[in-house]
Enzyme design. Structure first.
Site, PDB file in Angstrom:
ATOM      1  N   CYS A  68      -1.559   1.669  -3.079  1.00 26.11           N
ATOM      2  CA  CYS A  68      -2.551   2.747  -2.893  1.00 26.11           C
ATOM      3  C   CYS A  68      -1.939   4.143  -2.883  1.00 26.11           C
ATOM      4  O   CYS A  68      -2.415   5.041  -3.585  1.00 26.11           O
ATOM      5  CB  CYS A  68      -3.289   2.582  -1.562  1.00 26.11           C
ATOM      6  SG  CYS A  68      -3.411   0.920  -0.912  1.00 26.11           S
ATOM      7  N   CYS A 115       0.831  -1.211   0.000  1.00 23.98           N
ATOM      8  CA  CYS A 115       0.000   0.000   0.000  1.00 23.98           C
ATOM      9  C   CYS A 115       0.864   1.260   0.000  1.00 23.98           C
ATOM     10  O   CYS A 115       0.658   2.163  -0.801  1.00 23.98           O
ATOM     11  CB  CYS A 115      -0.928  -0.029   1.207  1.00 23.98           C
ATOM     12  SG  CYS A 115      -1.904   1.465   1.378  1.00 23.98           S
ATOM     13  N   LYS A 121       0.079   5.331  -6.066  1.00 25.43           N
ATOM     14  CA  LYS A 121      -0.926   5.312  -7.138  1.00 25.43           C
ATOM     15  C   LYS A 121      -1.821   6.541  -7.050  1.00 25.43           C
ATOM     16  O   LYS A 121      -2.015   7.258  -8.026  1.00 25.43           O
ATOM     17  CB  LYS A 121      -1.735   4.009  -7.035  1.00 25.43           C
ATOM     18  CG  LYS A 121      -2.810   3.781  -8.042  1.00 25.43           C
ATOM     19  CD  LYS A 121      -4.207   4.179  -7.647  1.00 25.43           C
ATOM     20  CE  LYS A 121      -4.732   3.820  -6.316  1.00 25.43           C
ATOM     21  NZ  LYS A 121      -5.528   2.613  -6.236  1.00 25.43           N
ATOM     22  N   GLU A 157      -7.084   2.060 -13.512  1.00 24.74           N
ATOM     23  CA  GLU A 157      -6.471   3.238 -12.892  1.00 24.74           C
ATOM     24  C   GLU A 157      -5.228   3.669 -13.672  1.00 24.74           C
ATOM     25  O   GLU A 157      -5.041   4.862 -13.964  1.00 24.74           O
ATOM     26  CB  GLU A 157      -6.105   2.923 -11.440  1.00 24.74           C
ATOM     27  CG  GLU A 157      -7.344   2.806 -10.557  1.00 24.74           C
ATOM     28  CD  GLU A 157      -7.059   2.372  -9.133  1.00 24.74           C
ATOM     29  OE1 GLU A 157      -7.931   2.553  -8.290  1.00 24.74           O
ATOM     30  OE2 GLU A 157      -5.967   1.834  -8.857  1.00 24.74           O
ATOM     31  N   TYR A 197      -9.242  -3.148 -11.398  1.00 20.99           N
ATOM     32  CA  TYR A 197      -9.104  -1.750 -10.992  1.00 20.99           C
ATOM     33  C   TYR A 197      -7.712  -1.208 -11.259  1.00 20.99           C
ATOM     34  O   TYR A 197      -7.564  -0.049 -11.666  1.00 20.99           O
ATOM     35  CB  TYR A 197      -9.530  -1.557  -9.520  1.00 20.99           C
ATOM     36  CG  TYR A 197      -8.551  -1.974  -8.457  1.00 20.99           C
ATOM     37  CD1 TYR A 197      -7.706  -1.043  -7.876  1.00 20.99           C
ATOM     38  CD2 TYR A 197      -8.476  -3.291  -8.015  1.00 20.99           C
ATOM     39  CE1 TYR A 197      -6.810  -1.410  -6.877  1.00 20.99           C
ATOM     40  CE2 TYR A 197      -7.597  -3.667  -7.026  1.00 20.99           C
ATOM     41  CZ  TYR A 197      -6.765  -2.733  -6.449  1.00 20.99           C
ATOM     42  OH  TYR A 197      -5.881  -3.102  -5.476  1.00 20.99           O
ATOM     43  N   GLU A 208     -25.493  15.990  -3.109  1.00 24.15           N
ATOM     44  CA  GLU A 208     -26.910  16.201  -2.765  1.00 24.15           C
ATOM     45  C   GLU A 208     -27.824  15.310  -3.601  1.00 24.15           C
ATOM     46  O   GLU A 208     -28.939  14.990  -3.195  1.00 24.15           O
ATOM     47  CB  GLU A 208     -27.295  17.678  -2.907  1.00 24.15           C
ATOM     48  CG  GLU A 208     -27.349  18.189  -4.331  1.00 24.15           C
ATOM     49  CD  GLU A 208     -27.751  19.681  -4.400  1.00 24.15           C
ATOM     50  OE1 GLU A 208     -28.762  20.039  -3.799  1.00 24.15           O
ATOM     51  OE2 GLU A 208     -27.023  20.462  -5.047  1.00 24.15           O
TER      52      GLU A 208
HETATM   53  C1  LIG Z   1      -1.047  -0.800  -7.686  1.00 21.09           C
HETATM   54  C2  LIG Z   1      -1.886  -1.132  -6.481  1.00 21.09           C
HETATM   55  C3  LIG Z   1      -2.853  -0.245  -6.066  1.00 21.09           C
HETATM   56  C4  LIG Z   1      -3.610  -0.523  -4.947  1.00 21.09           C
HETATM   57  N1  LIG Z   1      -4.565   0.369  -4.576  1.00 21.09           N
HETATM   58  C5  LIG Z   1      -5.327   0.132  -3.496  1.00 21.09           C
HETATM   59  C6  LIG Z   1      -6.296   1.077  -3.072  1.00 21.09           C
HETATM   60  O1  LIG Z   1      -6.483   2.128  -3.699  1.00 21.09           O
HETATM   61  N2  LIG Z   1      -7.017   0.803  -1.964  1.00 21.09           N
HETATM   62  C7  LIG Z   1      -6.839  -0.351  -1.241  1.00 21.09           C
HETATM   63  O2  LIG Z   1      -7.512  -0.556  -0.226  1.00 21.09           O
HETATM   64  N3  LIG Z   1      -5.944  -1.291  -1.642  1.00 21.09           N
HETATM   65  C8  LIG Z   1      -5.184  -1.068  -2.745  1.00 21.09           C
HETATM   66  N4  LIG Z   1      -4.240  -1.992  -3.118  1.00 21.09           N
HETATM   67  C9  LIG Z   1      -4.148  -3.266  -2.370  1.00 21.09           C
HETATM   68  C10 LIG Z   1      -3.357  -3.093  -1.065  1.00 21.09           C
HETATM   69  O3  LIG Z   1      -2.091  -2.552  -1.353  1.00 21.09           O
HETATM   70  C11 LIG Z   1      -3.226  -4.446  -0.372  1.00 21.09           C
HETATM   71  O4  LIG Z   1      -4.510  -4.997  -0.184  1.00 21.09           O
HETATM   72  C12 LIG Z   1      -2.548  -4.337   0.981  1.00 21.09           C
HETATM   73  O5  LIG Z   1      -1.266  -3.748   0.882  1.00 21.09           O
HETATM   74  C13 LIG Z   1      -2.425  -5.721   1.626  1.00 21.09           C
HETATM   75  O6  LIG Z   1      -1.721  -5.634   2.830  1.00 21.09           O
HETATM   76  P1  LIG Z   1      -0.933  -6.916   3.383  1.00 21.09           P
HETATM   77  O7  LIG Z   1      -0.491  -6.550   4.750  1.00 21.09           O
HETATM   78  O8  LIG Z   1      -1.751  -8.125   3.218  1.00 21.09           O
HETATM   79  O9  LIG Z   1       0.311  -7.114   2.412  1.00 21.09           O
HETATM   80  P2  LIG Z   1       1.401  -6.106   1.865  1.00 21.09           P
HETATM   81  O10 LIG Z   1       1.060  -4.707   2.141  1.00 21.09           O
HETATM   82  O11 LIG Z   1       1.623  -6.522   0.465  1.00 21.09           O
HETATM   83  O12 LIG Z   1       2.686  -6.438   2.729  1.00 21.09           O
HETATM   84  C14 LIG Z   1       3.349  -7.666   2.637  1.00 21.09           C
HETATM   85  C15 LIG Z   1       4.809  -7.442   2.934  1.00 21.09           C
HETATM   86  O13 LIG Z   1       5.427  -8.708   3.146  1.00 21.09           O
HETATM   87  C16 LIG Z   1       6.750  -8.648   2.627  1.00 21.09           C
HETATM   88  N5  LIG Z   1       7.187 -10.043   2.425  1.00 21.09           N
HETATM   89  C17 LIG Z   1       6.693 -10.956   1.567  1.00 21.09           C
HETATM   90  N6  LIG Z   1       7.300 -12.145   1.725  1.00 21.09           N
HETATM   91  C18 LIG Z   1       8.220 -11.976   2.732  1.00 21.09           C
HETATM   92  C19 LIG Z   1       9.163 -12.830   3.365  1.00 21.09           C
HETATM   93  N7  LIG Z   1       9.254 -14.131   3.044  1.00 21.09           N
HETATM   94  N8  LIG Z   1       9.955 -12.321   4.337  1.00 21.09           N
HETATM   95  C20 LIG Z   1       9.860 -11.017   4.692  1.00 21.09           C
HETATM   96  N9  LIG Z   1       8.986 -10.161   4.131  1.00 21.09           N
HETATM   97  C21 LIG Z   1       8.158 -10.639   3.167  1.00 21.09           C
HETATM   98  C22 LIG Z   1       6.570  -7.854   1.349  1.00 21.09           C
HETATM   99  O14 LIG Z   1       7.810  -7.293   0.936  1.00 21.09           O
HETATM  100  C23 LIG Z   1       5.568  -6.785   1.798  1.00 21.09           C
HETATM  101  O15 LIG Z   1       6.205  -5.629   2.269  1.00 21.09           O
HETATM  102  C24 LIG Z   1      -3.425  -1.732  -4.218  1.00 21.09           C
HETATM  103  C25 LIG Z   1      -2.449  -2.642  -4.639  1.00 21.09           C
HETATM  104  C26 LIG Z   1      -1.687  -2.342  -5.749  1.00 21.09           C
HETATM  105  C27 LIG Z   1      -0.634  -3.324  -6.189  1.00 21.09           C
END
Ligand SMILES: Cc1cc2nc3c(=O)[nH]c(=O)nc-3n(C[C@H](O)[C@H](O)[C@H](O)COP(=O)(O)OP(=O)(O)OC[C@H]3O[C@@H](n4cnc5c(N)ncnc54)[C@H](O)[C@@H]3O)c2cc1C
Length: 450
Positions: free
Chosen positions: A49, A44, A52, A182, A178, A444
């Protein structure tokens, strides 16, 4: 915590869900470590998010600068410099990542940099270091799915889109969800020739048909090209750098300067060592969890967020992280309510929706009433911008309750957020009607629907 464990909780992944879970568990008194292989903040903040939305703001100036003339402003030859916007956005992302890191440190969560691989139900290895914890939370998110097409290595995903050297002259975006829509809007506003290529004949499955059809019409009018029912067969790069996409069905190949895959996101579970802990995955590779975010097959392992492939949105991941920490470490059993989750598409113009679409309501409820307002926002009228907004309420005939609200038009996500409170609370159409309008606004229309 038993003596054999270094931590009460080891969180893998410092994204939306993981950071919230780590911080709240620590506030409840747990000894917590969080492992991150890329950057604190997760998708995010780093490549989803936040950057973006900042690009969407940047892109929208293209239209505002045109419209400004009708409002009396002299705007001579405005030019757009991508590196300026890109670098400002990346700097903001770094600032936010720093704030997340500070929050973790302030809560005495130990942040460990590196890739974690589980070595058992209570342990993981990070850069050769073995960490043992009473409980492990998988919060590794999801990654872009790139289809298995010859030459797919020539394409980029949303991850790379934030770092481009230059805006491509011609870009093909594969997908219809989406993220595809976008970025189609973003690149189009920045002056690229955009083609959205999709396997099916529709965009934004799951959103109300009338609303997504309106986006399609407006996008076509703006000059975005759509290739529906089109399957990519191969991608080749010519010596001048041009990409040629061979497509099925006897259609002519498509030339472009960049190709972006926005073809879905898959849970990040590959190579995570989950099998050593006996953690069961579903057919799509997502961690199977119960209503309390606990793995159905390994009692010490939990999972939240995109890696569980329930609803892949930041606010949902955050709620799951919070519910997990409150339940397991706060003695406050909490479950996420997945009903009536609003969502938005930050296209140009944006759209948003909550609850049942018209066709879902017809199938589920039988008799419904549908109210629509199809109007040209006042600002668009003066700007000579021929873009109409569409607002829609879906009402259960039997109870008068509003079961769905959908809209496309300027600021639709900002307006819908509050309408979602009303839909979630089960308010009736009569209660909407009883509310006096704020005039003159677009919102409205929601209380004036006849
Ligand atoms: C382009 C784009 C636009 C988006 N826009 C929106 C939006 O407008 N609104 C919205 O609500 N959602 C949006 N999303 C979705 C949103 O980003 C995700 O739903 C959200 O980040 C999920 O959170 P999470 O904690 O599950 O995983 P993430 O935020 O993906 O975090 C997972 C983390 O785990 C780390 N990781 C993975 N494997 C390992 C490992 N083995 N060891 C250590 N670290 C690891 C990764 O590096 C990452 O930092 C968007 C996604 C994208 C790609």
């Amino acid at each position: 915590m038993s003596k054999e464990h270094d931590y009460d909780l080891l969180v893998v992944g410092a994204g939306s869900g993981g950071v919230r879970a780590a911080r709240v568990a620590a506030a409840h008194g747990a000894r917590v470590a969080i492992v991150e292989e890329h950057r604190i903040g997760g998708t995010c903040v780093i490549r989803g998010c936040v950057p973006k939305k900042l690009l969407v703001y940047g892109a929208h100036f293209a239209e505002d600068l045109v419209d400004a003339r009708r409002f009396g402003w002299t705007v001579e030859n405005p030019t757009f410099d991508w590196p300026t916007l890109r670098d400002n956005v990346l700097a903001e992302v770094s600032r936010l990542s720093g704030i997340y890191a500070d929050t973790l440190a302030n809560h005495k969560v130990e942040a460990i940099s590196g890739r974690a691989v589980l070595t058992g139900p209570h342990s993981a290895r990070v850069e050769g270091r073995e960490l043992r914890a009473d409980k492990v939370l998988i919060a590794t998110g999801a990654r872009p799915h790139v289809p298995d097409v010859p030459g797919s290595e020539h394409g980029i995903t949303s991850n790379e889109a934030f770092h481009l050297e230059a805006i491509p002259k011609r870009i093909v975006i594969a997908g219809g969800g989406y993220i595809a829509n976008e970025f189609a809007g973003i690149f189009h506003e920045f002056g690229a020739e955009v083609t959205l290529l999709n396997r099916s004949d529709q965009i934004l499955r799951g959103y109300d048909e009338q609303i997504r059809d309106r986006l399609l019409q407006i996008s076509l009018t703006k000059g975005i090209r759509f290739l529906f029912n089109t399957k990519m067969q191969s991608i080749t790069r010519k010596s001048d750098g041009t990409l040629t996409l061979a497509v099925g069905g006897g259609a002519s190949p498509v030339d472009c300067d960049a190709l972006m895959f926005a073809t879905g996101r898959v849970p990040n579970t590959d190579g995570l060592g989950l099998e050593t802990a006996g953690v069961e995955l579903d057919d799509g590779g997502a961690v199977r969890v119960d209503d309390d975010n606990r793995s159905v097959s390994c009692a010490s392992v939990y999972a939240v967020g995109d890696v569980t492939n329930r609803v892949q949105l930041t606010p949902v991941a955050i709620r799951e992280g919070q519910a997990f920490a409150d339940t397991v470490f706060g003695d406050k059993p909490t479950r996420v309510d997945y009903g009536c989750i609003p969502s938005a598409v930050f296209s140009h113009p944006p759209l948003a929706g909550v609850g049942l679409t018209e066709s879902q309501a017809r199938n589920q409820l039988g008799t419904i009433r549908v109210y629509t307002s199809d109007f040209r926002p006042m600002k668009n009228v003066l700007a000579n911008r021929n873009e109409r907004a569409l607002y829609k309420l879906v009402v259960n005939e039997a109870t008068d309750k509003i079961v769905g609200a959908h809209m496309i038009g300027p600021d639709a996500p900002e307006i819908l957020q509050l309408a979602a409170v009303a839909v979630k609370a089960g308010l009736t159409k009569a209660q909407f009607d009883a509310c006096v309008a704020i005039h003159p606004t677009m919102a409205e229309e929601m209380v004036l629907l006849k």
